[in-house]
Motif scaffolding. Structure first.
Motif, PDB file in Angstrom:
ATOM      1  N   LEU A 140       6.144 -11.929   4.310  1.00  0.00           N
ATOM      2  CA  LEU A 140       5.085 -11.810   3.311  1.00  0.00           C
ATOM      3  C   LEU A 140       4.716 -13.181   2.774  1.00  0.00           C
ATOM      4  O   LEU A 140       5.584 -14.054   2.624  1.00  0.00           O
ATOM      5  N   PHE A 152      -0.699  -3.715  -2.009  1.00  0.00           N
ATOM      6  CA  PHE A 152       0.032  -3.905  -0.755  1.00  0.00           C
ATOM      7  C   PHE A 152      -0.191  -2.695   0.151  1.00  0.00           C
ATOM      8  O   PHE A 152      -0.326  -1.568  -0.322  1.00  0.00           O
ATOM      9  N   MET A 156       3.736  -3.435   3.893  1.00  0.00           N
ATOM     10  CA  MET A 156       4.035  -4.571   3.013  1.00  0.00           C
ATOM     11  C   MET A 156       4.946  -4.135   1.868  1.00  0.00           C
ATOM     12  O   MET A 156       5.865  -4.869   1.484  1.00  0.00           O
ATOM     13  N   ARG A 159       8.409  -3.851   3.192  1.00  0.00           N
ATOM     14  CA  ARG A 159       9.004  -5.177   3.362  1.00  0.00           C
ATOM     15  C   ARG A 159       9.458  -5.745   2.011  1.00  0.00           C
ATOM     16  O   ARG A 159      10.523  -6.356   1.899  1.00  0.00           O
TER      17      ARG A 159
END
Length: 340
Positions: A140, A152, A156, A159
């Motif tokens: 990221l 996001f 994302m 993550r």
């Protein structure tokens, strides 16, 4: 010595209909630097067992028996404060939905910063530096830390949840269905990230999933649960290629196999039993095409073979022959007809 050893764990939920025996014979091992998959269909007790390892369970849950030995210490019976001291620092958790791990009205970077400062004792500058490092570690852009979770994508957010779990360099990360809500391309990206970080950092991972393909892709060893009990465990290769329990055979046969393209999938008929009133004997017997009278009367023990492959089935010695029969969809159709 294993990093984590769970032995005969039993967890009940108090309900209006009586005690629900969510986990009855929870037994598993996680070694240092190992990825272990905990697999089974919905309602089999995977999440209850996984969350129990953190000491975070619902108020109506009670530990009835067993041990949770982490780094040589049995956590059951110890003060809650001692157990909580392990969270984030030694044991961290990635929940099933990344939105459950992230506060929707709080910037993602600030949430990382809070964990690092309050739990890790870092100063503001050190925490900011570590947050940027964690963002880069999971792929990221650190500049995205000023944004909110809703800005996001699903991948994302997942993550970011993994980065938060790794913030204080724990020895064990428990990931509960971390890729379930993601499309297959993003699933692979997240799993690749998780496996890469595990290898680089040497962290152990307990990966909870119902997806056999996830287990085959990232796990070193596999633990199979059914109706609150561990019914099989061993290396991923042993369990997936030479299963010794009919339930595991059914799980693998219900998953598409590229080598059998065009073949008919064989779903397991029926559903798990009511755990408020679990049946006698093997809990899978009513859905098993190979069940004998003994299976419905006596509970099979979890027997460990010399190679470490364990199974709880009275007919495990016949596993090679049963496994071949289990590949025929009609075997499971007969079960469905008889069950009806």
């Amino acid at each position: 010595m294993s990093l984590l050893s769970v032995r005969d764990l039993a967890i009940d939920y108090a309900t209006k209909g009586g005690s629900l025996h969510a986990v009855s014979r929870g037994t598993l091992e996680v070694g240092a630097g190992e990825v272990v998959g905990l697999v089974g269909e919905s309602g089999c007790g995977k999440t209850t067992l996984a969350r129990a390892l953190t000491g975070v369970v619902p108020r109506n849950a009670t530990f009835e028996a067993g041990e949770i030995v982490f780094e040589g210490r049995n956590l059951l019976g110890r003060p809650v404060s001692e157990w909580r001291d392990l969270l984030w620092r030694k044991i961290s958790f990635v929940p099933q939905s990344s939105m459950n791990a992230l506060d929707p009205v709080y910037r993602v970077g600030a949430q990382m910063d809070e964990v690092l400062r309050l739990r890790g004792g870092m100063g503001r500058a050190q925490a900011r530096e570590r947050t940027d490092e964690l963002f880069r570690m999971v792929g990221l852009d650190p500049r995205r830390g000023t944004e909110y979770p809703h800005q996001f994508s699903g991948g994302m957010r997942q993550r970011a949840a993994i980065a938060m779990a790794l913030a204080l360099q724990p020895a064990l990360v428990i990931a509960d269905e971390p890729v379930t809500a993601l499309d297959v391309i993003v699933q692979r990206q997240v799993l690749d990230t998780l496996r890469d970080l595990q290898a680089r950092l040497g962290v152990s991972v307990l990966l909870v999933t119902h997806d056999i393909s996830v287990v085959a892709y990232v796990c070193d060893r596999v633990v199979v649960m059914y109706a609150g009990e561990v019914v099989e465990s061993g290396t991923a290769r042993d369990v997936l290629e030479t299963p010794r329990h009919p339930y595991t055979m059914g799980l693998t046969n219900a998953f598409p196999d590229l080598e059998r393209a065009g073949g008919t999938l064989a779903p397991i008929a029926g559903g798990p039993p009511d755990l408020r009133h679990p049946p006698r004997g093997c809990r899978f017997a009513e859905r098993c095409p190979f069940a004998l009278a003994r299976c419905r009367a006596e509970t099979p023990p979890l027997v460990v073979a010399p190679n470490g492959h364990a199974s709880a089935c009275w007919r495990s010695d016949e596993a090679p022959a049963l496994s071949e029969l289990a590949k025929d969809p009609s075997t499971w159709t007969l079960t469905s007809t008889s069950a009806a």
